[in-house]
Design an enzyme around this catalytic site. Structure first.
Site, PDB file in Angstrom:
ATOM      1  N   ASP A  63       0.878  -1.158   0.000  1.00 47.77           N
ATOM      2  CA  ASP A  63       0.000   0.000   0.000  1.00 47.77           C
ATOM      3  C   ASP A  63       0.928   1.224   0.000  1.00 47.77           C
ATOM      4  O   ASP A  63       2.109   1.090   0.366  1.00 47.77           O
ATOM      5  CB  ASP A  63      -0.840  -0.083   1.278  1.00 47.77           C
ATOM      6  CG  ASP A  63      -1.529   1.200   1.631  1.00 47.77           C
ATOM      7  OD1 ASP A  63      -2.487   1.554   0.941  1.00 47.77           O
ATOM      8  OD2 ASP A  63      -1.098   1.864   2.598  1.00 47.77           O
ATOM      9  N   ASP A  65      -0.009   5.025   0.933  1.00 57.29           N
ATOM     10  CA  ASP A  65      -0.167   6.078   1.949  1.00 57.29           C
ATOM     11  C   ASP A  65      -0.192   5.510   3.363  1.00 57.29           C
ATOM     12  O   ASP A  65      -0.986   4.617   3.668  1.00 57.29           O
ATOM     13  CB  ASP A  65      -1.436   6.874   1.669  1.00 57.29           C
ATOM     14  CG  ASP A  65      -1.350   7.543   0.311  1.00 57.29           C
ATOM     15  OD1 ASP A  65      -0.586   8.505   0.189  1.00 57.29           O
ATOM     16  OD2 ASP A  65      -2.014   7.063  -0.628  1.00 57.29           O
TER      17      ASP A  65
HETATM   18  N1  LIG Z   1     -11.948  10.688  -0.433  1.00 56.74           N
HETATM   19  C1  LIG Z   1     -11.252  10.337   0.646  1.00 56.74           C
HETATM   20  N2  LIG Z   1      -9.993   9.880   0.494  1.00 56.74           N
HETATM   21  C2  LIG Z   1      -9.312   9.555   1.607  1.00 56.74           C
HETATM   22  C3  LIG Z   1      -9.840   9.672   2.896  1.00 56.74           C
HETATM   23  N3  LIG Z   1      -8.916   9.274   3.786  1.00 56.74           N
HETATM   24  C4  LIG Z   1      -7.830   8.925   3.071  1.00 56.74           C
HETATM   25  N4  LIG Z   1      -8.068   9.107   1.761  1.00 56.74           N
HETATM   26  C5  LIG Z   1      -7.170   8.894   0.610  1.00 56.74           C
HETATM   27  O1  LIG Z   1      -7.062   7.513   0.388  1.00 56.74           O
HETATM   28  C6  LIG Z   1      -5.794   7.262  -0.179  1.00 56.74           C
HETATM   29  C7  LIG Z   1      -5.163   6.156   0.630  1.00 56.74           C
HETATM   30  O2  LIG Z   1      -4.243   5.519  -0.173  1.00 56.74           O
HETATM   31  P1  LIG Z   1      -3.591   4.103   0.199  1.00 56.74           P
HETATM   32  O3  LIG Z   1      -2.245   4.154  -0.472  1.00 56.74           O
HETATM   33  O4  LIG Z   1      -3.467   4.018   1.662  1.00 56.74           O
HETATM   34  O5  LIG Z   1      -4.469   3.047  -0.397  1.00 56.74           O
HETATM   35  C8  LIG Z   1      -5.013   8.569  -0.168  1.00 56.74           C
HETATM   36  O6  LIG Z   1      -5.052   9.159  -1.438  1.00 56.74           O
HETATM   37  C9  LIG Z   1      -5.786   9.412   0.814  1.00 56.74           C
HETATM   38  O7  LIG Z   1      -5.687  10.787   0.520  1.00 56.74           O
HETATM   39  C10 LIG Z   1     -11.161  10.166   3.013  1.00 56.74           C
HETATM   40  O8  LIG Z   1     -11.697  10.318   4.133  1.00 56.74           O
HETATM   41  N5  LIG Z   1     -11.817  10.494   1.880  1.00 56.74           N
HETATM   42 MG   LIG Z   2      -2.629   3.293   3.345  1.00 57.24          MG
END
Ligand SMILES: Nc1nc2c(ncn2[C@@H]2O[C@H](COP(=O)(O)O)[C@@H](O)[C@H]2O)c(=O)[nH]1
Ligand SMILES: [Mg+2]
Length: 539
Positions: A63, A65
């Protein structure tokens, strides 16, 4: 006991020293390097819940983030907090004084549960008993807790829609803001027509946070200056190289879209200029066989997911149709530049799709051949392991400090154990004396003696209780002044720990800790004990 033995993995021990370079970023010391294969600091060990032989793993996925990219909560979550407040005030009509509020990024922790209806924040144990509870920022009394959550006949599931789970570090800012708003609404009942409608308030906060992630409030800022928001980790590239050299495929599955993904991955894996700047190119793609962006996890892991898989053209970010991952010539006027070149060994970049596509792209025969490393119990770990049978590793950055504290506080925790035993012993004696006093045929003199003994025991009990409670509070606050130890509530594992235990085959503080172990490592769990075994088996 040697500090390094705590994991139960039993690696060869000698103190592992990380060296820092002039800019303060730690230089990697990976397993495969001449100085590698040394003792691993307890905070960097990989802990094992379920046996995992890396020899059986053919693909390792990541993953992005909060897994490969460790955000700095003090800057990144503050950005989310400020952006959310501004949206509440300017778009949703909340009072302007919210703009003066500040965010304590250390206050909230993962594993908490928000009670949207009552405006409470809860920490519970693995049996879902509420152990620590706050209404806004006010600690709830024992009586209040029992009144709200003590009915053991109607067991609450503590799930959506009445509750919100703080199970990702992305949620820390919204949980804090929710608590602030609960206090604010309680103290200013007339100021807002929503009055004590905590549910509505939570919905507004959630919607505003959600928008911050989608409209560029956060991502534009990170893209401009990644170093301010993301920790550098120079072990990531050597780790990926080592895995690939060991014959494993590597892949990335992230919910972030391509434009953002390539910026973050360039920062983590790209080359840095002499002045510390980043050169943006596609070199980082060499470390992956497949990259899937905009994956919409956890839906991505559903076997019946029919989401289309698009190929991403890296330079333009343009999406092209694929036939289940195979490039499709476009009908009509085909611009040759848009037909993606399938060079041998080059990484393939996609958006969307599902786990079926990924298995096909990587020629995975059995899902148990895949190890996926993520930070989100629900989004990354639960479904991939439970439904799919992937092997999983959870990244828990909080763990590093937690295990180090456990080590530092071992004497205090021993004292706690002894104090608990002392209390139990005195209480047993009091109970027995009470029964004895009820017996017939005790003469007055004997009775008087027993009463004096009872007074003495009760005095000892109160003293022991006080010492025990003080030591408990001291220990709790050493971990976190409000919520205590992440993985424990009192004597029980916390709800969060229970989930880690059930769903993560492995867990560790940083993704790059993988670089400290052999890529063929056989991870084995330590022996689990039932309560009846503790007294018998010497530890
Ligand atoms: N629309 C939303 N996006 C969100 C939220 N919390 C996190 N995020 C986004 O998800 C991905 C996570 O990526 P990963 O690599 O962990 O799969 C990242 O782009 C965040 O900005 C939310 O509440 N709403
Ligand atoms: Mg993540």
């Amino acid at each position: 006991m040697d500090k390094g033995l705590g994991a139960g993995i039993g690696d060869i021990i000698s103190h592992f020293q990380n060296s820092s370079c002039s800019d303060g970023v730690q230089e990697p010391c990976i397993w495969a390097s001449p100085g590698g294969a040394r003792k691993i600091d307890i905070g960097k060990q990989i802990f094992c819940n379920r046996s995992l032989n890396m020899k059986n793993i053919v693909a390792v996925g990541f993953d992005m983030d909060y897994t490969l990219a460790q955000y700095k909560p003090e800057t990144f979550e503050s950005l989310a907090y400020d952006g959310t407040v501004r949206k509440l005030v300017y778009d949703l009509g909340y009072p302007e004084e919210l703009l003066e509020w500040s965010f304590d990024w250390k206050y909230m922790v993962r594993g908490l549960v928000l009670d949207k209806k009552r405006g409470n924040i809860l920490k519970m144990d693995r049996h879902k008993y509420v152990k620590v509870a706050y209404h806004g920022f006010r600690e709830m009394s024992k009586e209040e807790k029992v009144e709200a959550y003590g009915n053991t006949l109607i067991r609450d599931a503590f799930d959506e829609p009445d509750y919100a789970l703080i199970d990702t570090l992305f949620s820390l800012a919204e949980a804090y803001l929710f608590a602030q708003l609960v206090d604010f609404m309680d103290n200013n009942p007339g100021k807002d027509s929503k009055s004590t409608d905590y549910v509505r308030m939570y919905k507004d906060v959630r919607a505003a946070v959600d928008l911050c992630h989608r409209d560029g409030t956060l991502k534009q800022m990170v893209a401009k200056d990644p170093k301010t928001y993301i920790n550098e980790d120079r072990s990531i590239v050597p780790m990926l190289k080592m895995l690939r050299e060991s014959g494993r495929s590597t892949f990335l599955v992230t919910n972030s879209l391509w434009d953002y993904t390539t910026i973050v991955m360039n920062f983590l894996c790209g080359s840095h200029t002499l002045d510390g700047g980043i050169t943006c190119n596609s070199d980082w793609l060499l470390y992956f066989d497949v990259v899937i962006t905009g994956s919409a996890k956890p839906g991505f892991f559903h076997e019946d997911n029919r989401a289309n898989l698009f190929q991403v053209e890296p330079e333009s970010g343009m999406l092209l149709n694929t036939d289940n991952g195979t490039p499709m010539p476009q009908v009509g006027d085909i611009s040759p530049g848009l037909l993606l070149k399938e060079k041998n060994g080059t990484c393939r970049i996609f958006q969307g799709g599902s786990v079926g596509h990924l298995h096909k792209l990587l020629s995975i025969e059995s899902s148990s051949q895949v190890l996926y490393v993520g930070d989100h119990i629900y989004g990354d770990i639960l479904r991939s392991k439970k439904v799919l049978g992937w092997r999983t590793m959870l990244v828990v950055p909080e763990l590093e400090r937690e295990v180090e504290l456990l080590w530092e506080l071992r004497d205090l925790r021993k004292k706690l154990h002894l104090l608990r035993n002392e209390r139990d012993l005195i209480e047993d004696q009091i109970h027995h004396l009470k029964w004895s006093l009820k017996s017939e045929g005790i003469d007055v003199d004997e009775q008087r003696k027993m009463c004096t003994r009872m007074d003495d025991l009760e005095y000892q009990r109160d003293k022991a209780r006080l010492s025990h409670q003080e030591a408990q509070r001291e220990c709790h606050q050493k971990f976190h002044k409000v919520w205590g130890q992440l993985m424990k509530t009192g004597y029980q594992n916390s709800r969060f720990a229970h989930q880690v235990e059930r769903f993560a085959c492995l867990y560790t503080s940083q993704v790059s800790n993988l670089s400290l172990y052999s890529p063929d490592k056989y991870y084995r769990p330590s022996e689990g004990f039932m309560p009846h075994e503790f007294e018998i088996i010497p530890l």
